[in-house]
Design a protein around this motif. Structure first.
Motif, PDB file in Angstrom:
ATOM      1  N   LEU A 384       0.834  -1.190   0.000  1.00  0.00           N
ATOM      2  CA  LEU A 384       0.000   0.000   0.000  1.00  0.00           C
ATOM      3  C   LEU A 384       0.876   1.250   0.000  1.00  0.00           C
ATOM      4  CD1 LEU A 384      -2.678  -1.005   2.672  1.00  0.00           C
ATOM      5  CD2 LEU A 384      -3.027  -0.819   0.192  1.00  0.00           C
ATOM      6  N   THR A 385       1.906   1.244   0.849  1.00  0.00           N
ATOM      7  CA  THR A 385       2.787   2.405   0.944  1.00  0.00           C
ATOM      8  C   THR A 385       4.246   1.979   1.021  1.00  0.00           C
ATOM      9  OG1 THR A 385       3.018   2.599   3.362  1.00  0.00           O
ATOM     10  CG2 THR A 385       1.005   3.508   2.386  1.00  0.00           C
ATOM     11  N   ILE A 386       5.114   2.861   0.560  1.00  0.00           N
ATOM     12  CA  ILE A 386       6.556   2.771   0.811  1.00  0.00           C
ATOM     13  C   ILE A 386       7.009   4.183   1.159  1.00  0.00           C
ATOM     14  CG2 ILE A 386       8.844   2.334  -0.161  1.00  0.00           C
ATOM     15  CD1 ILE A 386       7.586   0.190  -1.930  1.00  0.00           C
ATOM     16  N   THR A 387       7.832   4.286   2.190  1.00  0.00           N
ATOM     17  CA  THR A 387       8.324   5.586   2.629  1.00  0.00           C
ATOM     18  C   THR A 387       9.811   5.721   2.334  1.00  0.00           C
ATOM     19  OG1 THR A 387       6.685   5.730   4.401  1.00  0.00           O
ATOM     20  CG2 THR A 387       8.648   7.097   4.625  1.00  0.00           C
ATOM     21  N   ILE A 388      10.182   6.857   1.777  1.00  0.00           N
ATOM     22  CA  ILE A 388      11.584   7.201   1.558  1.00  0.00           C
ATOM     23  C   ILE A 388      11.982   8.223   2.613  1.00  0.00           C
ATOM     24  CG2 ILE A 388      13.286   8.148  -0.054  1.00  0.00           C
ATOM     25  CD1 ILE A 388      12.021   5.494  -0.956  1.00  0.00           C
ATOM     26  N   GLY A 410       1.304   1.829  -3.939  1.00  0.00           N
ATOM     27  CA  GLY A 410       0.293   2.769  -4.392  1.00  0.00           C
ATOM     28  C   GLY A 410       0.545   4.185  -3.929  1.00  0.00           C
ATOM     29  N   ARG A 411       1.255   4.320  -2.798  1.00  0.00           N
ATOM     30  CA  ARG A 411       1.560   5.654  -2.260  1.00  0.00           C
ATOM     31  C   ARG A 411       3.014   5.671  -1.825  1.00  0.00           C
ATOM     32  NH1 ARG A 411      -0.066   8.182   3.184  1.00  0.00           N
ATOM     33  NH2 ARG A 411      -1.011   6.162   3.598  1.00  0.00           N
ATOM     34  N   LEU A 412       3.784   6.596  -2.381  1.00  0.00           N
ATOM     35  CA  LEU A 412       5.205   6.737  -2.088  1.00  0.00           C
ATOM     36  C   LEU A 412       5.402   8.008  -1.268  1.00  0.00           C
ATOM     37  CD1 LEU A 412       7.981   5.377  -2.717  1.00  0.00           C
ATOM     38  CD2 LEU A 412       8.179   6.981  -4.632  1.00  0.00           C
ATOM     39  N   LEU A 413       5.811   7.841  -0.007  1.00  0.00           N
ATOM     40  CA  LEU A 413       5.952   8.974   0.900  1.00  0.00           C
ATOM     41  C   LEU A 413       7.393   9.443   0.997  1.00  0.00           C
ATOM     42  CD1 LEU A 413       3.707   6.829   2.362  1.00  0.00           C
ATOM     43  CD2 LEU A 413       3.473   8.847   3.792  1.00  0.00           C
ATOM     44  N   PHE A 414       7.570  10.723   1.276  1.00  0.00           N
ATOM     45  CA  PHE A 414       8.895  11.314   1.455  1.00  0.00           C
ATOM     46  C   PHE A 414       8.950  11.967   2.831  1.00  0.00           C
ATOM     47  CE2 PHE A 414      11.996  14.844   0.781  1.00  0.00           C
ATOM     48  CZ  PHE A 414      13.102  14.078   0.429  1.00  0.00           C
ATOM     49  N   ASN A 415       9.735  11.365   3.723  1.00  0.00           N
ATOM     50  CA  ASN A 415       9.966  11.912   5.067  1.00  0.00           C
ATOM     51  C   ASN A 415       8.684  12.145   5.857  1.00  0.00           C
ATOM     52  OD1 ASN A 415      12.747  11.830   4.767  1.00  0.00           O
ATOM     53  ND2 ASN A 415      12.875  13.914   3.979  1.00  0.00           N
ATOM     54  N   GLN A 416       7.736  11.239   5.705  1.00  0.00           N
ATOM     55  CA  GLN A 416       6.538  11.216   6.533  1.00  0.00           C
ATOM     56  C   GLN A 416       6.188   9.764   6.836  1.00  0.00           C
ATOM     57  OE1 GLN A 416       3.474  13.414   4.366  1.00  0.00           O
ATOM     58  NE2 GLN A 416       3.640  15.075   5.854  1.00  0.00           N
ATOM     59  N   MET A 417       5.570   9.547   7.977  1.00  0.00           N
ATOM     60  CA  MET A 417       5.120   8.201   8.319  1.00  0.00           C
ATOM     61  C   MET A 417       3.800   7.905   7.590  1.00  0.00           C
ATOM     62  SD  MET A 417       7.344   6.731  10.169  1.00  0.00           S
ATOM     63  CE  MET A 417       8.970   7.451  10.490  1.00  0.00           C
ATOM     64  N   PRO A 418       3.556   6.633   7.260  1.00  0.00           N
ATOM     65  CA  PRO A 418       2.434   6.304   6.366  1.00  0.00           C
ATOM     66  C   PRO A 418       1.088   6.118   7.044  1.00  0.00           C
ATOM     67  CG  PRO A 418       3.710   4.335   6.844  1.00  0.00           C
ATOM     68  CD  PRO A 418       4.421   5.465   7.525  1.00  0.00           C
ATOM     69  N   THR A 419       1.014   6.215   8.375  1.00  0.00           N
ATOM     70  CA  THR A 419      -0.220   5.836   9.062  1.00  0.00           C
ATOM     71  C   THR A 419      -1.362   6.838   8.912  1.00  0.00           C
ATOM     72  OG1 THR A 419       1.076   6.458  11.033  1.00  0.00           O
ATOM     73  CG2 THR A 419       0.542   4.152  10.757  1.00  0.00           C
ATOM     74  N   GLY A 420      -1.108   8.023   8.416  1.00  0.00           N
ATOM     75  CA  GLY A 420      -2.197   8.961   8.153  1.00  0.00           C
ATOM     76  C   GLY A 420      -2.725   8.802   6.739  1.00  0.00           C
ATOM     77  N   VAL A 421      -4.008   8.483   6.589  1.00  0.00           N
ATOM     78  CA  VAL A 421      -4.617   8.310   5.267  1.00  0.00           C
ATOM     79  C   VAL A 421      -5.701   9.373   5.110  1.00  0.00           C
ATOM     80  CG1 VAL A 421      -5.816   6.726   3.716  1.00  0.00           C
ATOM     81  CG2 VAL A 421      -4.158   5.829   5.360  1.00  0.00           C
ATOM     82  N   GLU A 422      -5.433  10.381   4.308  1.00  0.00           N
ATOM     83  CA  GLU A 422      -6.358  11.499   4.160  1.00  0.00           C
ATOM     84  C   GLU A 422      -7.421  11.196   3.108  1.00  0.00           C
ATOM     85  OE1 GLU A 422      -4.500  15.384   3.914  1.00  0.00           O
ATOM     86  OE2 GLU A 422      -2.623  14.529   4.660  1.00  0.00           O
ATOM     87  N   VAL A 423      -8.654  11.638   3.392  1.00  0.00           N
ATOM     88  CA  VAL A 423      -9.771  11.396   2.480  1.00  0.00           C
ATOM     89  C   VAL A 423      -9.842  12.550   1.482  1.00  0.00           C
ATOM     90  CG1 VAL A 423     -12.227  10.870   2.299  1.00  0.00           C
ATOM     91  CG2 VAL A 423     -10.950  10.175   4.335  1.00  0.00           C
TER      92      VAL A 423
END
Length: 496
Positions: A384-388, A410-423
């Protein structure tokens, strides 16, 4: 004791849904949006009884449930607003050009038909009976049959009553929404393989989602199953960033890993970095921070027992060390956080370590060289997510690796934790298999509606008999693609 809905009752509900689909198919996007807003109003009006019931059934805090209730009403309203704009109708009109022997062709999206929604255990409001799957399916023009999750039956019934009452208030057919209860596997299988069901939405385990997917594809007329089935959501941290922020990153990781007792599908279960002083500093901070996390009860006894089992199996693997754990004694169903460490090669070779452990459990993977991180990325399953976790310079030096990781999530994050899923519209909550069964779609955000529509074209039809979305006068005042250009007005056609 949860009442098991009989197959006879289920059959009646399915037939009612088939009839209701013919009604919904002829409602406009504005009418469905009004219904969705009314559901949101009804949920919002539910008082403390809803929160206390959900708290009793799930052990989730009242504060968390209050926020989730607001998210749920927000989903219905946000999706309603999106549906009303016509964005998911995707109206296309190519006007006749007799001189070029081209016909008048008009296309828009309609609902697939009756949809089965399986409620999730970890979000009793937002991903369950009146959650985003139900909202997006109705917004698309599909009747919904909810298979309630047995972990919170009373909460589910309260939310079901809200939707049922709204159906009555609008004078719509009863089959627009049905609520099915029970614990047997056979109910889910029966619903999924029934000829009148046209799609399935599921959030839960890999085994459950894959079983439904297989049933749906063995049907004489296969149907889509939009299953979200889990993810380890890796964080890949680079040395420049770790050198400057190892301690701060460890604190952020500990909080994200244990948020909601680790019971989020975006829980960051794996942390990958190069072996050395920087990751040692990261681990040293985890040893301080993890014991500070006070364990809380997990959602139910079954989830707790599964967490304890999988945590023990992973921790018992060879070349694995426990580096941090909560100190509190286990009480009832409390999920005690544990973080283990292993080598890059062991993580690559031992498939058990790359399986999801649903709960506050993390694995630190210390790699010998960048090539080892590259190999992990290439062999990684869909997420679902991968964080860089990186500086700009880290990104420049690792473009090849990051390009590989783009293919895995599906979601590639940069310097943030993935647990917040915004609607929001731009949210992608879905990823390559096995995180979900169809990476083209999201289950969070208004674009969730896209899962439950299909296109139909009308060629050379009289305007009187066209759907409202396609009529010349554009009575719904939506944006439409006319002869390749966006047009929100009426069509001034020559008279004959």
């Amino acid at each position: 004791m949860i009442e098991e809905t009989s197959k006879e009752n289920i059959e009646v509900r399915i037939q009612m849904a088939a009839v209701a689909y013919q009604f919904l198919k002829n409602t406009t996007i504005k009418e469905r949006a009004a219904f969705m807003n009314a559901v949101a109003d009804q949920i919002e009006a539910l008082g403390e009884e809803l929160l206390t019931t959900a708290h009793t059934e799930t052990s989730l805090s009242l504060a968390r449930l209050t926020g989730e209730k607001a998210r749920t009403t927000g989903q219905w309203r946000t999706y309603a607003k999106a549906v009303a704009t016509g964005i998911y109708a995707e109206t296309r009109i190519d006007l006749a050009q007799p001189e070029k022997q081209k016909s008048d062709i008009r296309k828009y999206n309609i609902g697939l038909g009756p949809v089965v929604v399986f409620g999730a255990s970890n979000f009793p409001f937002a991903f369950s009976t009146a959650g985003g799957d139900t909202a997006s399916a109705i917004g698309a023009g599909c009747p919904v049959i909810v298979k309630a999750h047995p972990a919170h039956p009373q909460t589910s019934q309260m939310m079901a009553d809200v939707i049922t009452d709204t159906v009555k208030e609008f004078g719509w057919p009863e089959g627009i929404f049905s609520h099915i209860t029970g614990t047997s596997y056979e109910i889910g299988a029966y619903l999924t393989q029934h000829n009148d069901i046209r799609a399935v939405a599921f959030t839960g385990s890999f085994s459950g989602g894959k079983a439904l997917f297989d049933i749906a594809n063995r049907r004489e007329n296969p149907i889509p199953v939009f299953a979200e089935m889990g993810s380890i959501n890796p964080i890949v941290a680079f040395d420049h960033l770790l050198e400057s922020r190892a301690e701060d990153l460890a604190k952020e990781y500990a909080l994200s890993l244990t948020l909601g007792v680790g019971q989020f599908c975006t829980n960051p279960g794996v942390f990958i970095a190069l072996k050395g002083e920087n990751i040692d500093r990261f681990i040293a901070t985890l040893k301080i921070e993890i014991p500070k996390i006070i364990p809380s009860n997990m959602l139910n006894k079954g989830i707790f027992e599964n967490f304890e089992k999988l945590k023990s199996v992973a921790s018992a693997q060879s070349e694995v060390n426990i580096v941090a754990e909560a100190n509190t004694e286990i009480n009832e169903w409390e999920g005690r956080a544990v973080v283990i460490e292993t080598t890059g090669q062991n993580f690559i070779q031992n498939g058990i370590l790359s399986e999801e452990v649903f709960g506050p459990f993390g694995i630190i993977v210390a790699c010998e060289a960048p090539e080892e991180i590259q190999q992990i990325a290439e062999e990684l399953k869909g997420q679902l997510t991968i964080t860089i976790a990186a500086t700009d310079e880290d990104v420049r030096q690792n473009i090849k690796l990051i390009d590989v990781l783009k293919d895995k999530c599906g979601r590639l994050l940069f310097n943030q934790m993935p647990t917040g899923v915004e609607v929001v519209y731009a949210m992608q909550h879905g990823g390559p298999f096995p995180s979900t069964t169809d990476a083209r779609f999201t289950s969070v955000g208004p674009d969730a509606v896209k899962r439950f529509v299909r296109p139909i074209s009308f060629q050379n039809w009289p305007d009187e008999f066209l759907p409202e979305e396609l009529k010349d006068e554009n009575p719904l005042q939506i944006k439409r693609m006319v002869d390749g250009e966006v047009n929100s007005g009426s069509l001034k056609l020559p008279t004959t």
